[in-house]
Design an enzyme around this catalytic site. Structure first.
Site, PDB file in Angstrom:
ATOM      1  N   SER A   1       1.643  -4.885  14.045  1.00 33.42           N
ATOM      2  CA  SER A   1       0.562  -5.075  15.239  1.00 33.42           C
ATOM      3  C   SER A   1      -0.516  -4.068  15.042  1.00 33.42           C
ATOM      4  O   SER A   1      -0.611  -3.071  14.182  1.00 33.42           O
ATOM      5  CB  SER A   1       1.169  -4.791  16.543  1.00 33.42           C
ATOM      6  N   GLY A   2      -1.815  -4.599  15.257  1.00 34.14           N
ATOM      7  CA  GLY A   2      -2.918  -3.663  15.083  1.00 34.14           C
ATOM      8  C   GLY A   2      -3.663  -3.351  16.574  1.00 34.14           C
ATOM      9  O   GLY A   2      -2.992  -3.665  17.537  1.00 34.14           O
TER      10      GLY A   2
ATOM     11  N   LEU B   1      13.824 -12.152   1.631  1.00 31.36           N
ATOM     12  CA  LEU B   1      13.801 -13.451   1.674  1.00 31.36           C
ATOM     13  C   LEU B   1      12.698 -13.943   0.363  1.00 31.36           C
ATOM     14  O   LEU B   1      12.398 -15.217   0.297  1.00 31.36           O
ATOM     15  CB  LEU B   1      13.481 -14.112   2.859  1.00 31.36           C
ATOM     16  N   GLY B   2      12.181 -13.139  -0.279  1.00 29.36           N
ATOM     17  CA  GLY B   2      11.141 -13.271  -1.370  1.00 29.36           C
ATOM     18  C   GLY B   2       9.951 -12.446  -1.216  1.00 29.36           C
ATOM     19  O   GLY B   2       9.872 -11.565  -0.562  1.00 29.36           O
TER      20      GLY B   2
ATOM     21  N   SER C   1      -2.813  -0.092   3.777  1.00 27.26           N
ATOM     22  CA  SER C   1      -1.549  -0.984   3.995  1.00 27.26           C
ATOM     23  C   SER C   1      -2.441  -2.415   3.515  1.00 27.26           C
ATOM     24  O   SER C   1      -3.396  -2.658   3.574  1.00 27.26           O
ATOM     25  CB  SER C   1      -1.084  -0.852   5.141  1.00 27.26           C
TER      26      SER C   1
ATOM     27  N   ASN D   1       4.577   2.160   4.359  1.00 30.00           N
ATOM     28  CA  ASN D   1       6.058   2.238   5.147  1.00 30.00           C
ATOM     29  C   ASN D   1       6.670   3.425   5.728  1.00 30.00           C
ATOM     30  O   ASN D   1       6.577   4.310   4.984  1.00 30.00           O
ATOM     31  CB  ASN D   1       6.849   1.228   4.505  1.00 30.00           C
TER      32      ASN D   1
ATOM     33  N   GLY E   1       0.836  -0.967   0.110  1.00 24.92           N
ATOM     34  CA  GLY E   1       0.104   0.051   0.206  1.00 24.92           C
ATOM     35  C   GLY E   1       1.004   1.238  -0.123  1.00 24.92           C
ATOM     36  O   GLY E   1       0.153   2.282  -0.278  1.00 24.92           O
TER      37      GLY E   1
ATOM     38  N   TYR F   1       4.447   3.981  22.461  1.00 19.22           N
ATOM     39  CA  TYR F   1       4.367   4.732  20.999  1.00 19.22           C
ATOM     40  C   TYR F   1       4.657   6.224  21.360  1.00 19.22           C
ATOM     41  O   TYR F   1       3.630   6.982  21.848  1.00 19.22           O
ATOM     42  CB  TYR F   1       3.084   4.362  20.523  1.00 19.22           C
TER      43      TYR F   1
ATOM     44  N   PHE G   1      -4.123   0.956   8.369  1.00 20.67           N
ATOM     45  CA  PHE G   1      -5.195   0.011   7.872  1.00 20.67           C
ATOM     46  C   PHE G   1      -5.565   0.315   6.559  1.00 20.67           C
ATOM     47  O   PHE G   1      -5.739  -0.451   5.809  1.00 20.67           O
ATOM     48  CB  PHE G   1      -6.185  -0.195   9.184  1.00 20.67           C
TER      49      PHE G   1
END
Length: 556
Positions: free
Chosen positions: A220-221, A271-272, A209, A141, A138, A474, A206
C-alpha cells in the site's frame, strides 16, 4: 558489480546518507525519555566488510557456467559483497544480523537477467538442477521474504530483476501502463511523469523498492485512499513459472472463476517470478496540497477519520498520529526562529487556555489532489467534518515538511542501532469498530513485553489507509537492548504485538506481507482450510519447492 542500484550492505539507503539530530533540539531529550539512551554518545559503527566471514558459494562450476551462458559474464556473480547484499531485507532483525555478521546461509550466486526469456531459462534451469530461486527487487523487505532458509542444502540463486526497469507502453485512452517488474519507484515515476502520468503509489520504501516487489507483497502507498493499494492498481501480470508463462490479461473486471490475479498478489515469489505488469495510471494532478491539522486527542482524531471516510470527500491521504507519535514528530523538527516559532508558541498557548492537554494532541495530514476546483471542494467537505470534531487547521507548512521527510524515517533505525537501541514497525488493519480496542490492546501487550525483558521501551502509532470498513494502524516500537542477544529481546516484543493483532480481530499485516517473520500467525489469520488452499497452490505450481521455499507458509 553491475550498474543496478543497491542499498548499502549494513543499513538503509546509500553510503553517506543518514539521520542527523544536531539541528533538532527536541530530539535528544525525547529519546532519553522514550528509550533511555543518550544520542550524544559515541556511536558504534558497523564492522568493515573486510572483517565479515562470508560463507563460500556452494554453487558448482557447471551451474555457474549455465547461468553465465544465459545472462552473460557480467551478470552472474559469486562476489562476496553482492551475495551478502542479496541475503536479507532491511528489518531490524536483518540489520542486527548483518552488523554482527550472522550469515548462516546466503545466496550462492546472483544473476541479473535482461528480459523475460532469460528469467524463464533461469527458472527452468533451477528446477532441472534442484536449485532454489529467490526473486530480488530493491531489497527493502522487512519480513524475511528474501533470505534463504538456514537449513537449505541446495544451491541458492538470487534472481535480481534490476535490469527489467522500463515503462514499456502507456495506453493513454484506457489509463493503463505496461511496466517491467524490476523498476524502482523513482525511476518508474520519472518515466511516467515525463509523459504526464503517475501511478500514485508511494510506500515508505518507495525510493528503494520495485513494482514487482510491491505486487509480490500486496503493498500500500501513502496515497492509497485515492489511487488504491497495489492490488487495486494492478490489472495484468506476467509471471514466469517452471516450464510455462502465466499471463493475466488487463481486463477491468471479469467473472472467470477464482481470481488468478489475486493469487499472484502477495505470493512472495512462491508462485513464480513476476516479470511485467499492466497497472492503472492517472494524469499528473493539476494541484496537490497536504494540509496539517491538530486534534485535541486520539479519540476525536479516530472519529474524524471515520467520518471523513463516510462523507462525500475523497482525499488522497488521511493520516493521523497518536499523541506519542505526534511528540516524536515535534522532536524531529528543526529549531523554529522568527515568525514561525512565535506563531507556534502562540497557538499552543491558545490551545492550553482552551483547556487542551498538550500531551494528548494528535497531528494529522490530509492530502488533496485534482483540479483546482475539485481540491477546493474536497477541502471544504473535509473542513466541515473536522470542524465538527474541533480540529485546528495548521495550513500547508506542516504538509510541506511531511512531503519532504516522508521517505526518511527508515534512516532512524540505523541511527538508533549505532547507539544501542532497536526500533521496528508492525502494521495491521481492522474494522472501524475495533480500532480503539485494538490500539489499547497493542499498547498493553508491548508494555508488558518491555517489562518482561527488563528494558525501557516506547511504542507509538498512526492511522493511515482509510477504507470503507476500517483502516490501517501502523505501530512503531523501540527499546534499549542489552547488547547480549537483542534478537531474543526483539522476538518477545514483536510477538506480543503480533499476537495482540490476532487476539483483537485484526490481520497479521496490512501491507508488509508474511515472509518468515509473520508466518507463525498465518493459520490464525486465514484458518487451517485457508492455509491448505494456499499450500495446494504452492504444491501445484512448485512441487519441488524450488521457488522461495518457506515463505508465507512453512515447508511441509
Amino acid at each position: 558489480m553491475t550498474d543496478v542500484k543497491h542499498m548499502k550492505w549494513w543499513g538503509w539507503g546509500v553510503e553517506g546518507v543518514g539521520f542527523h539530530h544536531e539541528d533538532k533540539p527536541g530530539f535528544a531529550p525525547f529519546v532519553v525519555d522514550a528509550v533511555g539512551i543518550d544520542v550524544w554518545r559515541e556511536p558504534v559503527p558497523p564492522i568493515d566488510f573486510s572483517e565479515v566471514a562470508v560463507p563460500p558459494s556452494q554453487a558448482g562450476a557447471e551451474l555457474i557456467d549455465a547461468l553465465t551462458l544465459i545472462v552473460g559474464p557480467e551478470y552472474a556473480t559469486v562476489d562476496d559483497l553482492e551475495r551478502v547484499v542479496h541475503t536479507y531485507g532491511k528489518s531490524i532483525r536483518d540489520l542486527i544480523r548483518l552488523r554482527a555478521a550472522i550469515l548462516p546461509r546466503i545466496p550462492d550466486v546472483v544473476v541479473y537477467p535482461a528480459d523475460e526469456s532469460a528469467v524463464q531459462r533461469i527458472v527452468d534451469l533451477a528446477v532441472a538442477t534442484n536449485s532454489v530461486i529467490i526473486p530480488f527487487g530493491g531489497g527493502s523487505n522487512i519480513v524475511g521474504s528474501l533470505e534463504p532458509l538456514p537449513t537449505e542444502t541446495r544451491p541458492v540463486i538470487s534472481l535480481d530483476m534490476g535490469r527489467l526497469s522500463r515503462v514499456l507502453e502507456i495506453d493513454e485512452y484506457s489509463g493503463l501502463a505496461t511496466i517491467q517488474a524490476g523498476v524502482l519507484g523513482p525511476d518508474m515515476e520519472e518515466q511516467l511523469n515525463a509523459r504526464g502520468w503517475t501511478m500514485g503509489h508511494f510506500p515508505d520504501s518507495f525510493t528503494y523498492s520495485t513494482l514487482g516487489g510491491w505486487i509480490a507483497t500486496r503493498s500500500s502507498g501513502m496515497q492509497s485512499d485515492k489511487y488504491g493499494d497495489i492490488a487495486e492498481i494492478t490489472k495484468g501480470i506476467r509471471v514466469v513459472q517452471p516450464g510455462k508463462l502465466l499471463v493475466v490479461r488487463p481486463i477491468p473486471s471479469s467473472a472467470t472463476g477464482p481470481s488468478v490475479r489475486e493469487a499472484i498478489l502477495g505470493s512472495e515469489g512462491r508462485l513464480g517470478v513476476i516479470t511485467e505488469a499492466v497497472v492503472q495510471v492517472h494524469r499528473v494532478p493539476e494541484k496537490r496540497e497536504v494540509i496539517g491539522y491538530l486534534f485535541r486527542d486520539w479519540d476525536s482524531a479516530l472519529a474524524a477519520m471515520h467520518d471523513i471516510n463516510k462523507s462525500d470527500a475523497a482525499p488522497s491521504i488521511t493520516r493521523v498520529s497518536d499523541a506519542r507519535e505526534t511528540a516524536f514528530s515535534f522532536s524531529t523538527s528543526k529549531a523554529s526562529h522568527g515568525i514561525s516559532g512565535q506563531v507556534q508558541k502562540a497557538l499552543f498557548a491558545f490551545l492550553k487556555r482552551r483547556g487542551w492537554n498538550l500531551d494528548e494532541v494528535c497531528l494529522s495530514f490530509i492530502g488533496y489532489e485534482g483540479s483546482s476546483a475539485n481540491v477546493a471542494h474536497q477541502k471544504s467537505v473535509v473542513g466541515d467534518v473536522l470542524k465538527k470534531h474541533g480540529a485546528i487547521n495548521l495550513g500547508k507548512g506542516p504538509g510541506t515538511l511531511y512531503d519532504q521527510k516522508k521517505f526518511d524515517t527508515p534512516y532512524l533505525r540505523d541511527f538508533l542501532l549505532d547507539r544501542g537501541a532497536a526500533a521496528d514497525v508492525s502494521e495491521t488493519s481492522a474494522p472501524w469498530s475495533k480500532l480503539k480496542p485494538l490500539y489499547d490492546n497493542v499498547f498493553a501487550a508491548a508494555n508488558k513485553a518491555y517489562d518482561e525483558i527488563g528494558m525501557k521501551g516506547w511504542i507509538m502509532c498512526h492511522l493511515s489507509h482509510s477504507m470503507h470498513a476500517g483502516a490501517c494502524l501502523y505501530f512503531t516500537f523501540a527499546f534499549t537492548h542489552d547488547g547480549v542477544d537483542p534478537i531474543a529481546q526483539y522476538d518477545v516484543v514483536k510477538s506480543a504485538i503480533q499476537q495482540a493483532f490476532i487476539d483483537s480481530g485484526a490481520t497479521l499485516s496490512h501491507h508488509h506481507s508474511v515472509g518468515l517473520e509473520h508466518s507463525q500467525w498465518e493459520v490464525a489469520d486465514i484458518s487451517e482450510a485457508g492455509a491448505d488452499l494456499v499450500q495446494g497452490m504452492f504444491t501445484a505450481v512448485d512441487p519441488g519447492e524450488n521457488l522461495n521455499p518457506g515463505k508465507i507458509l512453512p515447508t511441509r
